[in-house]
Design an enzyme around this catalytic site. Structure first.
Site, mmCIF file in Angstrom:
data_model
loop_
_atom_site.group_PDB
_atom_site.id
_atom_site.type_symbol
_atom_site.label_atom_id
_atom_site.label_comp_id
_atom_site.label_asym_id
_atom_site.label_seq_id
_atom_site.Cartn_x
_atom_site.Cartn_y
_atom_site.Cartn_z
ATOM 1 N N LYS A 114 0.861 -1.179 0.000
ATOM 2 C CA LYS A 114 0.000 0.000 0.000
ATOM 3 C C LYS A 114 0.894 1.224 0.000
ATOM 4 O O LYS A 114 1.728 1.407 0.894
ATOM 5 C CB LYS A 114 -0.900 -0.002 1.235
ATOM 6 N N LYS A 116 -2.252 -1.482 -3.852
ATOM 7 C CA LYS A 116 -3.099 -0.290 -3.761
ATOM 8 C C LYS A 116 -2.265 0.967 -3.845
ATOM 9 O O LYS A 116 -1.251 1.035 -3.139
ATOM 10 C CB LYS A 116 -3.807 -0.352 -2.401
HETATM 11 C C1 PBG Z 1 -7.543 3.391 5.560
HETATM 12 C C2 PBG Z 1 -7.840 3.233 4.125
HETATM 13 C C3 PBG Z 1 -7.641 4.186 3.109
HETATM 14 C C4 PBG Z 1 -8.184 3.640 1.957
HETATM 15 C C5 PBG Z 1 -8.661 2.368 2.283
HETATM 16 N N1 PBG Z 1 -8.420 2.123 3.629
HETATM 17 C C6 PBG Z 1 -7.127 5.576 3.167
HETATM 18 C C7 PBG Z 1 -5.785 5.844 3.646
HETATM 19 O O1 PBG Z 1 -4.940 4.949 3.790
HETATM 20 O O2 PBG Z 1 -5.551 7.001 3.937
HETATM 21 C C8 PBG Z 1 -8.228 4.341 0.639
HETATM 22 C C9 PBG Z 1 -9.153 3.777 -0.343
HETATM 23 C C10 PBG Z 1 -9.479 4.634 -1.500
HETATM 24 O O3 PBG Z 1 -8.882 5.693 -1.739
HETATM 25 O O4 PBG Z 1 -10.397 4.242 -2.226
HETATM 26 N N2 PBG Z 1 -6.516 2.715 6.098
#
Ligand code: PBG
Length: 333
Positions: free
Chosen positions: A202, A257
């Protein structure tokens, strides 16, 4: 013999001339069962509140989430990922609301499990919807997110999600060692069938903006970022390292992601680890596509299908996307 010398015996266009030939040799296929639909849930009843930066996406009260779950199940969508919009009065420094057995996410899992037992339920294990500062973990006095303390909280949250009926725990926090800790706790508490879909790679991405608007963490986070735990967008070897560690710790699937800007990472993980991989087509990607379509600059449905197919081609087995409902409707005809 070179390809040039083979022509005209070999004419690749022969196999492109008619629809049946194109279909026969199609290498990747997009199906509703590949899709995971993310939903935002809020308190109340009969509420559907639009998210301005994600046209077409609503925050849903639990009764509405159940309706959407049923629709998604009928369309053949494999599962839902549930993201709670936590009221600010229950946010805290220690994020204790995250493992409240009667929290919004936990109630949503129970309601959907009961009403729509055939759709899979995925949880988001992370503390950002529950912290006053919007970080995914517990911070020290300098604002640094503490790894091991956060992992303990994630274990509590994951157990409460499993107990409420989540089939798949999705740790999206990027703490070190959390997959092993969650796996051990699930095993020790009899949840041996609960899967873990690790957000292994991520990235600290600017594409999450609309999501943070949707769950209401943008204001809490302010100008801070998540670069001390989410990955540097410049790296791919590191993604392999993270992914291999998470597998060794007991992850069942891996997630990459964001999606489209990181197709190379999906491809590399699939090639090297041969394990189920999910692409998270994130909120900013959704917003860009919808914005261009709303301006009449692209053909929305065609670009949507082409985009999601590209994840399959890159090696993803599943795709988490806000376009899941419309895509499944299009595929089903
Ligand atoms: C939280 C989380 C996030 C997303 C999914 N879970 C945001 C972040 O890490 O700030 C983002 C998903 C998206 O942008 O569609 N941990």
């Amino acid at each position: 013999m070179t390809y040039e010398q083979q022509f005209p015996r070999t004419r690749p266009r022969r196999l492109r001339r008619t629809a049946f030939l194109r279909a026969m040799v199609q290498e990747s296929v997009l199906q509703p069962s590949d899709l995971i639909l993310p939903i935002f849930v809020q308190e109340g009843t009969a509420q559907r509140t639009p998210v301005p930066s994600m046209p077409g996406v609503n925050r849903l009260s639990i009764d509405q989430a159940v309706e959407i779950a049923s629709e998604a199940c009928d369309l053949g969508i494999s599962s839902l990922a549930v993201f709670p919009v936590t009221p600010s009065e229950v946010k805290s420094l220690d994020a204790a609301e995250a493992w409240n057995p009667d929290g919004l996410a936990q109630r949503t899992f129970r309601a959907i499990k009961q009403a729509v037992p055939d759709i899979g339920l995925m949880s988001d294990a992370a503390l950002d919807p529950f912290t006053t500062h919007g970080q995914d973990g517990i911070i020290d006095e300098t604002g640094y997110v503490l790894n091991d303390e956060t992992t303990e909280a994630l274990v509590r949250q994951s157990l409460s999600h499993a107990e409420a009926g989540a089939d798949i725990i999705g740790p999206s926090d990027m703490m070190d060692g959390r997959i092993g800790a969650i796996r051990d706790a699930l095993e020790a508490n009899g949840h041996i069938h609960t899967c873990i879909m690790s957000y292994a790679a991520k990235y600290a991405s600017a594409y999450y903006g609309p999501f943070r608007d949707a769950v209401g963490s943008a204001a809490n986070l302010g100008k801070a970022d998540k670069k001390t735990y989410q990955m540097n967008p410049a790296n791919t070897d590191e993604a392999l390292h993270e992914a291999a560690m998470d597998l060794a710790e007991g992850a069942d699937f891996l997630m990459v992601k964001p999606g489209l800007p990181y197709l190379d990472v999906i491809h590399r993980i699939k090639q090297e680890l041969k394990t189920p991989v999910t692409a998270y087509h994130v909120s900013g990607e959704y917003a860009m596509l919808e914005a261009a379509a709303a301006n009449g600059w692209i053909d929305r449905d065609k670009v949507m299908l082409e985009t999601l197919l590209s994840f399959k081609r890159a090696g993803a087995d599943a795709i988490l996307t806000y376009h899941a409902l419309d895509t499944a409707r299009l595929i089903n005809g």
